[in-house]
Design an enzyme around this catalytic site. Structure first.
Site, PDB file in Angstrom:
ATOM      1  N   ARG A 183      88.343  30.078  38.586  1.00  0.00           N
ATOM      2  CA  ARG A 183      86.690  30.943  38.406  1.00  0.00           C
ATOM      3  C   ARG A 183      86.025  29.376  37.882  1.00  0.00           C
ATOM      4  O   ARG A 183      85.240  28.819  39.275  1.00  0.00           O
ATOM      5  CB  ARG A 183      86.717  30.820  36.529  1.00  0.00           C
ATOM      6  CG  ARG A 183      85.813  31.964  36.572  1.00  0.00           C
ATOM      7  CD  ARG A 183      85.551  32.292  34.203  1.00  0.00           C
ATOM      8  NE  ARG A 183      84.018  32.521  34.909  1.00  0.00           N
ATOM      9  CZ  ARG A 183      84.060  34.058  34.579  1.00  0.00           C
ATOM     10  NH1 ARG A 183      84.815  34.996  34.636  1.00  0.00           N
ATOM     11  NH2 ARG A 183      82.804  34.026  34.664  1.00  0.00           N
TER      12      ARG A 183
ATOM     13  N   GLU B  69      70.014  26.687  32.120  1.00  0.00           N
ATOM     14  CA  GLU B  69      71.352  26.621  31.575  1.00  0.00           C
ATOM     15  C   GLU B  69      71.026  26.711  30.047  1.00  0.00           C
ATOM     16  O   GLU B  69      71.038  25.380  29.941  1.00  0.00           O
ATOM     17  CB  GLU B  69      72.458  26.286  33.042  1.00  0.00           C
ATOM     18  CG  GLU B  69      73.383  25.750  32.221  1.00  0.00           C
ATOM     19  CD  GLU B  69      73.878  27.486  31.339  1.00  0.00           C
ATOM     20  OE1 GLU B  69      73.711  28.869  31.929  1.00  0.00           O
ATOM     21  OE2 GLU B  69      74.183  27.777  30.539  1.00  0.00           O
ATOM     22  N   GLN B  70      71.640  26.637  29.416  1.00  0.00           N
ATOM     23  CA  GLN B  70      71.927  26.614  28.447  1.00  0.00           C
ATOM     24  C   GLN B  70      72.436  24.845  27.532  1.00  0.00           C
ATOM     25  O   GLN B  70      72.777  24.043  27.632  1.00  0.00           O
ATOM     26  CB  GLN B  70      71.966  27.737  26.971  1.00  0.00           C
ATOM     27  CG  GLN B  70      73.215  27.996  27.449  1.00  0.00           C
ATOM     28  CD  GLN B  70      74.095  29.461  25.793  1.00  0.00           C
ATOM     29  OE1 GLN B  70      72.933  29.815  25.673  1.00  0.00           O
ATOM     30  NE2 GLN B  70      74.668  29.797  26.403  1.00  0.00           N
TER      31      GLN B  70
ATOM     32  N   TYR C   5      98.344  36.916  38.058  1.00  0.00           N
ATOM     33  CA  TYR C   5      98.674  36.534  39.805  1.00  0.00           C
ATOM     34  C   TYR C   5      98.159  35.143  40.323  1.00  0.00           C
ATOM     35  O   TYR C   5      98.271  34.451  38.746  1.00  0.00           O
ATOM     36  CB  TYR C   5      97.684  37.520  40.512  1.00  0.00           C
ATOM     37  CG  TYR C   5      96.227  37.163  39.930  1.00  0.00           C
ATOM     38  CD1 TYR C   5      95.097  35.949  40.644  1.00  0.00           C
ATOM     39  CD2 TYR C   5      95.679  37.960  39.462  1.00  0.00           C
ATOM     40  CE1 TYR C   5      94.768  35.925  39.686  1.00  0.00           C
ATOM     41  CE2 TYR C   5      93.766  37.713  38.569  1.00  0.00           C
ATOM     42  CZ  TYR C   5      93.405  36.854  39.226  1.00  0.00           C
ATOM     43  OH  TYR C   5      92.623  37.125  38.076  1.00  0.00           O
TER      44      TYR C   5
HETATM   45  C1  LIG Z   1      88.630  37.835  30.876  1.00  0.00           C
HETATM   46  C2  LIG Z   1      87.929  38.174  32.025  1.00  0.00           C
HETATM   47  C3  LIG Z   1      88.133  38.516  32.748  1.00  0.00           C
HETATM   48  C4  LIG Z   1      86.960  38.688  34.052  1.00  0.00           C
HETATM   49  N1  LIG Z   1      87.455  38.710  35.211  1.00  0.00           N
HETATM   50  C5  LIG Z   1      86.906  39.216  36.270  1.00  0.00           C
HETATM   51  C6  LIG Z   1      87.292  39.428  37.842  1.00  0.00           C
HETATM   52  O1  LIG Z   1      87.995  38.731  38.179  1.00  0.00           O
HETATM   53  N2  LIG Z   1      86.543  39.517  38.681  1.00  0.00           N
HETATM   54  C7  LIG Z   1      84.887  39.724  38.530  1.00  0.00           C
HETATM   55  O2  LIG Z   1      84.237  39.320  39.472  1.00  0.00           O
HETATM   56  N3  LIG Z   1      84.964  39.684  37.742  1.00  0.00           N
HETATM   57  C8  LIG Z   1      85.058  39.342  35.708  1.00  0.00           C
HETATM   58  N4  LIG Z   1      85.327  39.160  35.078  1.00  0.00           N
HETATM   59  C9  LIG Z   1      84.247  39.139  34.700  1.00  0.00           C
HETATM   60  C10 LIG Z   1      82.676  38.318  34.836  1.00  0.00           C
HETATM   61  O3  LIG Z   1      82.607  36.989  34.110  1.00  0.00           O
HETATM   62  C11 LIG Z   1      81.162  38.065  34.043  1.00  0.00           C
HETATM   63  O4  LIG Z   1      80.852  39.986  34.589  1.00  0.00           O
HETATM   64  C12 LIG Z   1      80.154  36.956  34.801  1.00  0.00           C
HETATM   65  O5  LIG Z   1      80.648  36.034  34.566  1.00  0.00           O
HETATM   66  C13 LIG Z   1      78.826  38.273  34.655  1.00  0.00           C
HETATM   67  O6  LIG Z   1      77.852  36.736  35.252  1.00  0.00           O
HETATM   68  P1  LIG Z   1      76.714  36.832  34.401  1.00  0.00           P
HETATM   69  O7  LIG Z   1      75.828  35.846  36.124  1.00  0.00           O
HETATM   70  O8  LIG Z   1      76.042  37.931  34.538  1.00  0.00           O
HETATM   71  O9  LIG Z   1      76.749  35.804  33.580  1.00  0.00           O
HETATM   72  P2  LIG Z   1      77.739  34.723  32.832  1.00  0.00           P
HETATM   73  O10 LIG Z   1      78.742  34.582  34.032  1.00  0.00           O
HETATM   74  O11 LIG Z   1      77.562  35.499  31.524  1.00  0.00           O
HETATM   75  O12 LIG Z   1      76.399  33.285  33.274  1.00  0.00           O
HETATM   76  C14 LIG Z   1      75.599  33.546  31.881  1.00  0.00           C
HETATM   77  C15 LIG Z   1      74.836  32.255  31.969  1.00  0.00           C
HETATM   78  O13 LIG Z   1      73.495  32.098  30.958  1.00  0.00           O
HETATM   79  C16 LIG Z   1      73.444  30.654  29.991  1.00  0.00           C
HETATM   80  N5  LIG Z   1      72.736  31.245  28.871  1.00  0.00           N
HETATM   81  C17 LIG Z   1      73.197  32.627  28.000  1.00  0.00           C
HETATM   82  N6  LIG Z   1      72.317  33.146  27.502  1.00  0.00           N
HETATM   83  C18 LIG Z   1      71.488  31.874  27.699  1.00  0.00           C
HETATM   84  C19 LIG Z   1      70.406  31.165  27.303  1.00  0.00           C
HETATM   85  N7  LIG Z   1      69.625  31.646  25.896  1.00  0.00           N
HETATM   86  N8  LIG Z   1      69.389  30.337  27.523  1.00  0.00           N
HETATM   87  C20 LIG Z   1      69.425  30.022  28.691  1.00  0.00           C
HETATM   88  N9  LIG Z   1      71.084  30.211  29.548  1.00  0.00           N
HETATM   89  C21 LIG Z   1      71.463  30.861  28.642  1.00  0.00           C
HETATM   90  C22 LIG Z   1      75.312  31.591  29.852  1.00  0.00           C
HETATM   91  O14 LIG Z   1      75.703  29.731  28.765  1.00  0.00           O
HETATM   92  C23 LIG Z   1      75.977  31.263  31.391  1.00  0.00           C
HETATM   93  O15 LIG Z   1      75.675  30.579  32.110  1.00  0.00           O
HETATM   94  C24 LIG Z   1      86.010  39.004  34.354  1.00  0.00           C
HETATM   95  C25 LIG Z   1      85.395  38.875  32.545  1.00  0.00           C
HETATM   96  C26 LIG Z   1      86.086  38.070  31.157  1.00  0.00           C
HETATM   97  C27 LIG Z   1      85.802  37.987  30.415  1.00  0.00           C
END
Ligand SMILES: Cc1cc2nc3c(=O)[nH]c(=O)nc-3n(C[C@H](O)[C@H](O)[C@H](O)COP(=O)(O)OP(=O)(O)OC[C@H]3O[C@@H](n4cnc5c(N)ncnc54)[C@H](O)[C@@H]3O)c2cc1C
Length: 375
Positions: free
Chosen positions: A106, A32-33, A211
């Site tokens: 969150r 993780e970055q 909510y």
């Molecule tokens: C305002 C908002 C509201 C939302 N509400 C909801 C909701 O109510 N319900 C729902 O299901 N979804 C919701 N979402 C969507 C949800 O937040 C994302 O779809 C979800 O976080 C995606 O998960 P992920 O693990 O794919 O990526 P992320 O959660 O973005 O995690 C990616 C991780 O990778 C790390 N990373 C990135 N690049 C690197 C690198 N080069 N090297 C090492 N680490 C790296 C980041 O630091 C991060 O920790 C919402 C999004 C937003 C913007």
């Protein structure tokens, strides 16, 4: 010997994957970055399909203790407050889907997921900059100059995935020209004014979702979508201007006015997504969650689908631990159609405005959905 897997990113998808793999005896290391985890001011909806994932990794009791279970999700016209759709989300929905619909902070969700990953499996301050997956296994290179080896890599590094970029080259995200203002704040700031438990207020070209995010309803969250094409920053920490927020919602119903005037600060995020990808990886590399299928938040399914991905991938790896590329291909085949449909439906931003049957979204069970045959 069990494969050694590298997961890039300790977000919702990466953490769920490590938690689901652990009991299957597959060792995964998360890179993780970030230097540490912050409690971001945001709410998150966990629909029954997501709660089923959390149940399977042993987190349901913990989440239930702090999260809020609304009776309904109401959808209202922006000014009159006329009800356009009311979806039951309490006991009735729980019986129907076999899992609850919960609203939470969150940070609480992220903390709960971290607690299911064995200590020492997450390496912080490891920003992936380069990747070599041409030969046997994978070599990962990090911004601090260190490197690591693994048999395969799962890119759970979000919408701006470095792994995806290394694979496909630079791509532009779809800018919607819209902004999500969001914040959490103490319900006490409403001075006793009663609001709906969970409501989306639909205007002609903008909306706001409000909510509670705690079981005892002492914390409120809202997130908007408003046109502001000049703003293009995507960041959990960028702040917004309260006067600008309030002017966006001038003329909205009194409930909305009360909420946007009660909040003491607000964050701001440019809403972007990408179109579905035909393939999710190559050889011992695969994308997961937002890295593969980022979507607008209009259906609240981004994290939910990333967590579903994690479960399905863990099942594919358990079934085929000695042929990881085949397991990765099977995973992508299992998940592409559903996630593309959700990406497309989210883009339309009409979900639930009028009576809608959400069974195809909430009824899905990542633990038991049949896996496709190998290609
Ligand atoms: C305002 C908002 C509201 C939302 N509400 C909801 C909701 O109510 N319900 C729902 O299901 N979804 C919701 N979402 C969507 C949800 O937040 C994302 O779809 C979800 O976080 C995606 O998960 P992920 O693990 O794919 O990526 P992320 O959660 O973005 O995690 C990616 C991780 O990778 C790390 N990373 C990135 N690049 C690197 C690198 N080069 N090297 C090492 N680490 C790296 C980041 O630091 C991060 O920790 C919402 C999004 C937003 C913007």
């Amino acid at each position: 010997m069990a494969p050694k897997l590298a997961i890039i990113g300790a977000g919702m998808g990466g953490l769920t994957l490590a938690a689901a793999l652990h009991p299957r005896g597959i060792a995964a290391r998360i890179y993780e970055q970030a230097k540490g985890f912050e409690r971001l001011g945001a709410g998150i909806q966990m629909s029954p399909n997501a709660m089923r994932v959390l149940r399977g990794i042993g987190l349901e009791p913990r989440i239930r203790m702090t999260a809020f279970q609304p009776r309904t999700w109401t959808n209202r016209d922006w000014d009159s407050g006329a009800l356009t759709n009311e979806l039951p989300l309490g006991g009735e929905a729980e019986t129907k889907y076999g899992a609850p619909y919960l609203l939470m902070h969150r940070g609480d969700l992220h903390e709960a997921l971290v607690s299911r990953v064995p200590a020492g499996q997450i390496e912080l301050d490891k920003k992936l900059v380069d990747l070599d997956w041409g030969g046997r296994g994978v070599t990962l290179r990090f911004a601090d100059g260190s490197k690591a080896e693994a048999d395969a890599v799962v890119a759970a590094d979000g919408i701006h995935s470095r792994v995806r970029e290394l694979w496909l080259g630079p791509e532009k995200v779809n800018h919607t020209g819209r902004v999500a203002y969001r914040t959490t704040f103490p319900a006490a700031l409403l001075n006793g004014y009663a609001i709906d438990q969970c409501c989306k207020w639909w205007g002609a070209d903008r909306h706001i979702v409000i909510y509670y995010i705690t079981a005892n309803r002492d914390e409120v969250y809202f997130v908007t979508s408003v046109p502001e094409p000049e703003f293009t920053v995507e960041s959990w920490s960028a702040t917004g201007d309260l006067d600008q927020l309030r002017s966006h919602f001038a003329g909205f119903h009194e409930q909305v006015q009360r909420v946007v005037h009660a909040c003491p600060r607000v964050h701001k995020w440019a809403i972007v997504d990408r179109d579905p990808l035909p393939g999710w990886g190559k050889g011992p590399m695969v994308l997961l969650g937002d890295a593969a299928h980022p979507m607008t938040q209009y259906m609240a399914q981004g994290a939910a689908t990333a967590m579903e991905d994690a479960v399905v991938l863990s099942r594919c790896l358990e079934a085929e631990p000695h042929d990881i590329p085949a397991a990765f291909q099977r995973f992508a085949m299992a998940r592409r159609e559903r996630t593309a449909r959700i990406q497309g439906t989210s883009q339309q931003n009409t979900f639930m405005r009028q009576p809608t049957n959400p069974d195809w979204v909430y009824g899905y069970d990542a633990w038991s959905d049949p896996l496709p045959e190998y290609a």
